[in-house]
Write an enzyme that holds these catalytic residues in place. Sequence first.
Site, PDB file in Angstrom:
ATOM      1  N   ASP A 144       0.932  -0.978  -0.312  1.00 40.51           N
ATOM      2  CA  ASP A 144      -0.490  -0.088  -0.084  1.00 40.51           C
ATOM      3  C   ASP A 144       0.853   0.910   0.377  1.00 40.51           C
ATOM      4  O   ASP A 144       1.988   1.767   1.305  1.00 40.51           O
ATOM      5  CB  ASP A 144      -1.284   0.167   1.174  1.00 40.51           C
ATOM      6  CG  ASP A 144      -1.985   1.339   1.533  1.00 40.51           C
ATOM      7  OD1 ASP A 144      -3.179   0.858   0.120  1.00 40.51           O
ATOM      8  OD2 ASP A 144      -1.386   3.016   1.866  1.00 40.51           O
TER       9      ASP A 144
ATOM     10  N   HIS B  97      -3.921  13.737  -9.718  1.00 39.38           N
ATOM     11  CA  HIS B  97      -4.596  12.929 -10.157  1.00 39.38           C
ATOM     12  C   HIS B  97      -4.110  12.507 -10.823  1.00 39.38           C
ATOM     13  O   HIS B  97      -3.142  11.419 -10.628  1.00 39.38           O
ATOM     14  CB  HIS B  97      -5.550  12.852 -10.196  1.00 39.38           C
ATOM     15  CG  HIS B  97      -7.379  12.121  -9.045  1.00 39.38           C
ATOM     16  ND1 HIS B  97      -7.098  11.480  -8.303  1.00 39.38           N
ATOM     17  CD2 HIS B  97      -7.469  14.348  -9.282  1.00 39.38           C
ATOM     18  CE1 HIS B  97      -8.300  12.299  -7.254  1.00 39.38           C
ATOM     19  NE2 HIS B  97      -8.545  13.737  -7.876  1.00 39.38           N
TER      20      HIS B  97
ATOM     21  N   ASP C 217      -1.384   8.793 -10.430  1.00 42.39           N
ATOM     22  CA  ASP C 217      -1.320   7.998 -11.568  1.00 42.39           C
ATOM     23  C   ASP C 217       0.106   7.389 -11.697  1.00 42.39           C
ATOM     24  O   ASP C 217       0.051   6.572 -12.397  1.00 42.39           O
ATOM     25  CB  ASP C 217      -1.998   8.570 -12.955  1.00 42.39           C
ATOM     26  CG  ASP C 217      -3.666   8.321 -12.045  1.00 42.39           C
ATOM     27  OD1 ASP C 217      -4.124   8.062 -11.465  1.00 42.39           O
ATOM     28  OD2 ASP C 217      -4.771   9.113 -13.662  1.00 42.39           O
TER      29      ASP C 217
ATOM     30  N   GLU D  41      -4.803   2.171  -5.074  1.00 43.84           N
ATOM     31  CA  GLU D  41      -3.229   2.369  -5.022  1.00 43.84           C
ATOM     32  C   GLU D  41      -2.809   0.940  -3.706  1.00 43.84           C
ATOM     33  O   GLU D  41      -1.375   1.280  -3.029  1.00 43.84           O
ATOM     34  CB  GLU D  41      -2.884   3.118  -3.659  1.00 43.84           C
ATOM     35  CG  GLU D  41      -3.052   3.520  -2.090  1.00 43.84           C
ATOM     36  CD  GLU D  41      -4.449   3.721  -1.741  1.00 43.84           C
ATOM     37  OE1 GLU D  41      -4.680   4.483  -1.014  1.00 43.84           O
ATOM     38  OE2 GLU D  41      -6.155   4.098  -2.514  1.00 43.84           O
TER      39      GLU D  41
END
Length: 397
Positions: free
Chosen positions: A255, A268, A272, A299
């Site tokens: 994570d 964002h 990405d 994620e």
Amino acid sequence: MPSSHLSPLRLTIDRRRAEFADPEFEDRFVRHFLPERNAQLKASLLFSAFFYIVFGVTDLTTLGLTATAWVMVALRVVVGIGALAGYVAVSRNPDSVRVSIRTTCAVLVLGLAVFPVLCWYQPSAMAWNLMSFALILMAVYVNFPNRFMYAVAIGVGASVEFAAMLMIQDSLLPEDLLALVLMLILGNALGYIAASRFNLAQREQFRSSMLLQQLADRDPLTGCYNRRVLQSGLLDAELARSRRYGTALSVIMCDIDHFKRINDSYGHAAGDQVLSGFAGLLQSMARETDDSVIRYGGEEFLVVLPQAELAEAQSLAERIRHAFANTPTPIGGGAYVSATASFGIACVPTLHDAMPDKFDALIETADIQLYAVKREGRNGVRGAVVGATADAPPVRA
């Protein structure tokens, strides 16, 4: 286990050999069709054994009840026994590509080596023998599943042997001999074209189906597998293999720490890029043909490690953690984003006496370990054996 990423190079077909250029992908193709291939092979072996022996009647009819005729019948029986032995070998080894190919080659070579001997003593029946040889050539190229190169080598080699027998026997007029040789060339040419088209068409169809499957199984952003592989039970099958053979199986739940902050601070698009960079790192450090990297959530990623003990999984996770923490991700315009990740590991060790029934047990254990790392401050690695009463010693930065 799900397959590794299918690059254009892996999917290239060598049209001269009528095979995939990548040996591993060619082996995957052959194994996919092995049950169908062996069913066809066994039917061809039984059919050939029966008719090869039955045609011994023609030897007795042509030569009478002579010693030569009975020797020829005996040779036919030898070929029939060889075909039946091949049938048994394939039946006992249904998962062996090597046995399938070797059986095909051995039976064809044996039958084609005996055939000119049978023809030698029946020059008056040469027209029938040539027709029989043409049918055998058809079987070499079409009916007996084999590697294309081997089929061509056996077909051409047998034709050369048959033509040499005709020349040495010298029982035909030159114009008849020339006609027979031309017919042999034509038979091989037609067989070559038919076998080549069949092998290429089958591989092109397989390639298309694999590409469609990859589109369904892959996350478009990262190129990792998506959760469909979990829902389809493919990982349960991996656990079943581990249970059957007593081998180890580990999973790493990863994570990215504080990923929402990255999206909020940089946008964002930058998030990405961080996701893609982390996924690429996971895929580059995992074993290409054995391990699988799955995008589990936004994620979160899951790395499946067949035949990996807890210590091996911890070592890999620590290397990934260190590399990610020390390699900022470029996000364009000369800017970079630094991030860390947390890792929770679950392991079913070799010959484990508490083997779970479902793969969910590994994910649950790995998740517990992951959240323990987060409670301890993130950017760490922690692992445990599934079903153990105590956690393995944590490994942290």
